[in-house]
Design a protein around this motif. Sequence first.
Motif, short mmCIF file in Angstrom:
data_model
loop_
_atom_site.label_atom_id
_atom_site.label_comp_id
_atom_site.label_asym_id
_atom_site.label_seq_id
_atom_site.Cartn_x
_atom_site.Cartn_y
_atom_site.Cartn_z
N SER A 15 32.49 33.95 12.68
CA SER A 15 32.84 35.07 13.56
C SER A 15 33.92 35.98 12.96
CB SER A 15 33.29 34.57 14.93
OG SER A 15 34.52 33.87 14.83
N ILE A 30 27.87 31.96 23.13
CA ILE A 30 29.09 32.13 23.91
C ILE A 30 29.18 31.15 25.09
CG2 ILE A 30 30.35 33.76 25.39
CD1 ILE A 30 29.61 35.95 23.34
N LEU A 33 30.40 27.87 23.82
CA LEU A 33 31.83 27.91 23.46
C LEU A 33 32.71 27.83 24.70
CD1 LEU A 33 31.72 30.63 20.66
CD2 LEU A 33 32.26 28.19 20.35
N VAL A 34 32.30 28.50 25.77
CA VAL A 34 33.07 28.45 27.02
C VAL A 34 33.05 27.03 27.58
CG1 VAL A 34 33.20 29.28 29.41
CG2 VAL A 34 32.73 30.89 27.54
N ALA A 48 36.97 26.66 19.70
CA ALA A 48 36.23 27.48 20.66
C ALA A 48 37.03 28.71 21.06
CB ALA A 48 35.88 26.65 21.90
N LEU A 52 35.84 32.48 20.33
CA LEU A 52 35.68 33.42 21.45
C LEU A 52 36.54 34.67 21.26
CD1 LEU A 52 35.51 30.99 24.49
CD2 LEU A 52 33.75 32.64 23.80
N CYS A 56 34.86 38.32 21.00
CA CYS A 56 35.15 39.29 22.05
C CYS A 56 35.78 40.57 21.53
CB CYS A 56 36.03 38.66 23.13
SG CYS A 56 35.12 37.43 24.11
N ASN A 61 30.02 41.87 23.14
CA ASN A 61 30.14 40.46 23.53
C ASN A 61 31.03 40.25 24.75
OD1 ASN A 61 28.44 39.44 21.54
ND2 ASN A 61 30.10 39.23 20.06
N ALA A 65 30.66 37.26 27.47
CA ALA A 65 31.73 36.28 27.69
C ALA A 65 32.09 36.17 29.17
CB ALA A 65 32.96 36.66 26.87
N THR A 70 34.04 32.94 31.12
CA THR A 70 35.28 32.91 30.35
C THR A 70 36.51 33.15 31.21
OG1 THR A 70 34.09 33.65 28.39
CG2 THR A 70 36.47 33.87 28.34
N ILE A 92 42.81 36.25 24.42
CA ILE A 92 41.42 36.54 24.78
C ILE A 92 41.38 37.44 26.01
CG2 ILE A 92 39.25 35.58 25.65
CD1 ILE A 92 39.78 33.10 23.99
#
Length: 159
Positions: A15, A30, A33-34, A48, A52, A56, A61, A65, A70, A92
Amino acid sequence: MEARENAAATLFSLSLADENKIIIGASGAIPALVDLLQNGSTKGKKDAVTALFNLCIYQGNKGRAVRAGTITALLKMLTDSTNSMIDEALAILSVLASSYYATVAIVKSSIIFVLINLIRTGSPHKKENATASLLYSCKRGTENLSCISSLRAYGSVFD
């Protein structure tokens, strides 16, 4: 679980490249990952959260998310006193907050009050990210300005 954590580490590495952000986001990674962010080991959560964050940064994305939950995961991270990744969660959130969909989710959640508390009591870095998130949330339209009125209920943020 180890395989999922290794996959998150790989996604984190991939990423970093801008062209991969689009591909990874479109691949459906995604939500996984969440989930890892909420249920993984400390190492898995760190990979993760970094993946993310990187994903993001790409505007396309941000909605993915938000739909993956998220905002709820970040709220848990911000209110968990045993969590050592509050800075990462705020980073984030500050990136997501520029998205309309994230702003709506932020205003509907209890994150506004958590952000106000972090502005009052957090480190300078936490205050900066919390303020950026709150600012985006409050300026994304007149319907979101109601969050500003919640500041009055708690006195001055900078007391």
